[in-house]
Design an enzyme around this catalytic site. Sequence first.
Site, PDB file in Angstrom:
ATOM      1  N   SER A  29       0.674  -0.812  -0.067  1.00 46.84           N
ATOM      2  CA  SER A  29      -0.189  -0.161  -0.032  1.00 46.84           C
ATOM      3  C   SER A  29       1.154   0.955  -0.170  1.00 46.84           C
ATOM      4  O   SER A  29       0.314   2.085  -0.450  1.00 46.84           O
ATOM      5  CB  SER A  29      -0.865  -0.318   1.274  1.00 46.84           C
ATOM      6  OG  SER A  29      -0.033  -0.050   2.602  1.00 46.84           O
ATOM      7  N   THR A  30       1.938   1.080   0.683  1.00 44.39           N
ATOM      8  CA  THR A  30       2.740   2.447   0.442  1.00 44.39           C
ATOM      9  C   THR A  30       3.930   2.402  -0.487  1.00 44.39           C
ATOM     10  O   THR A  30       3.955   3.679  -1.180  1.00 44.39           O
ATOM     11  CB  THR A  30       3.476   2.672   1.895  1.00 44.39           C
ATOM     12  OG1 THR A  30       2.969   1.675   2.783  1.00 44.39           O
ATOM     13  CG2 THR A  30       4.254   3.578   1.711  1.00 44.39           C
ATOM     14  N   ASP A  82      10.148   0.903  -1.080  1.00 45.99           N
ATOM     15  CA  ASP A  82       9.565  -0.176  -0.353  1.00 45.99           C
ATOM     16  C   ASP A  82       9.250  -0.186   0.170  1.00 45.99           C
ATOM     17  O   ASP A  82      10.034   0.857   0.684  1.00 45.99           O
ATOM     18  CB  ASP A  82       9.799  -1.423  -1.171  1.00 45.99           C
ATOM     19  CG  ASP A  82       9.305  -2.379  -1.541  1.00 45.99           C
ATOM     20  OD1 ASP A  82       8.078  -2.499  -1.381  1.00 45.99           O
ATOM     21  OD2 ASP A  82       9.608  -4.034  -1.967  1.00 45.99           O
ATOM     22  N   GLU A 104      11.269  -9.260  -3.573  1.00 45.57           N
ATOM     23  CA  GLU A 104      11.178  -8.198  -3.085  1.00 45.57           C
ATOM     24  C   GLU A 104      12.305  -8.323  -2.960  1.00 45.57           C
ATOM     25  O   GLU A 104      13.487  -6.525  -2.779  1.00 45.57           O
ATOM     26  CB  GLU A 104      10.742  -7.436  -2.248  1.00 45.57           C
ATOM     27  CG  GLU A 104       9.518  -7.041  -2.286  1.00 45.57           C
ATOM     28  CD  GLU A 104       8.076  -6.954  -1.054  1.00 45.57           C
ATOM     29  OE1 GLU A 104       7.348  -6.230  -1.419  1.00 45.57           O
ATOM     30  OE2 GLU A 104       8.348  -7.265  -0.659  1.00 45.57           O
TER      31      GLU A 104
END
Length: 236
Positions: A29-30, A82, A104
């Site tokens: 979401s960020t 991230d 990631e």
Amino acid sequence: MSEDLKKAAALAALELVRPGMRLGLGTGSTAKHFVDGLGAKVAAGLKVICVATSEATQAQAEGLSIPMSTLDETLELDLTIDGADEIDSALRLIKGGGAALLREKIVAAASKRMIVIADTGKQVETLGRFPLPIEVVPFGLEATRRAVAAAVASSGASGELKLRKRPDGSTLLTDGGHYILDAHLGRIELPEVLALALNQVPGVVEHGLFLGLATAAFLAGADGVRVLGDPAVERR
């Protein structure tokens, strides 16, 4: 308020982006706020090339006409932005709440700098309050689960291992077709020891302890955005 803080952290990190950069785009979401902001800059003429950490981020970026590549085509990245589920004062992270931890970590490791964006609520004194995601292959799940439990115990931690499910009750599959065991440990006093132990378990693809990867963090709170570490420093 939380979404406002996430957006504030994302926009602060966006100021680090320069023309011609090779960027890693995070998941969650960020990170979504960062990709949205980057899309606006690209539309205004910014030239960058990006690698996504998940299928969801790939789709979002393509929808914003952000030029995309892969790590096979773009071997080294200048900067990855991230989020994190937890971060401590030494820039050690727990990631994987969005089930994208494998990609990631691969993208972060290929980057000269990894900047974390989060709200101040994600900073903790000791990692472990957020369940630690451990990505495993479906084959031999129960044998792997027992080996993971032994690895956790060998590091001095303890807690329940739960197979992550989707809202409909089916087993969640990552983008790579793997399962996730969430380790509810409460506290991880020795994250480096636990990471090493998990790395030695056959069947474990990756885990959500990101150690020595983040180079700085933008943490947004009610009083503004605080910077942890030096955003200009490269890992190598």
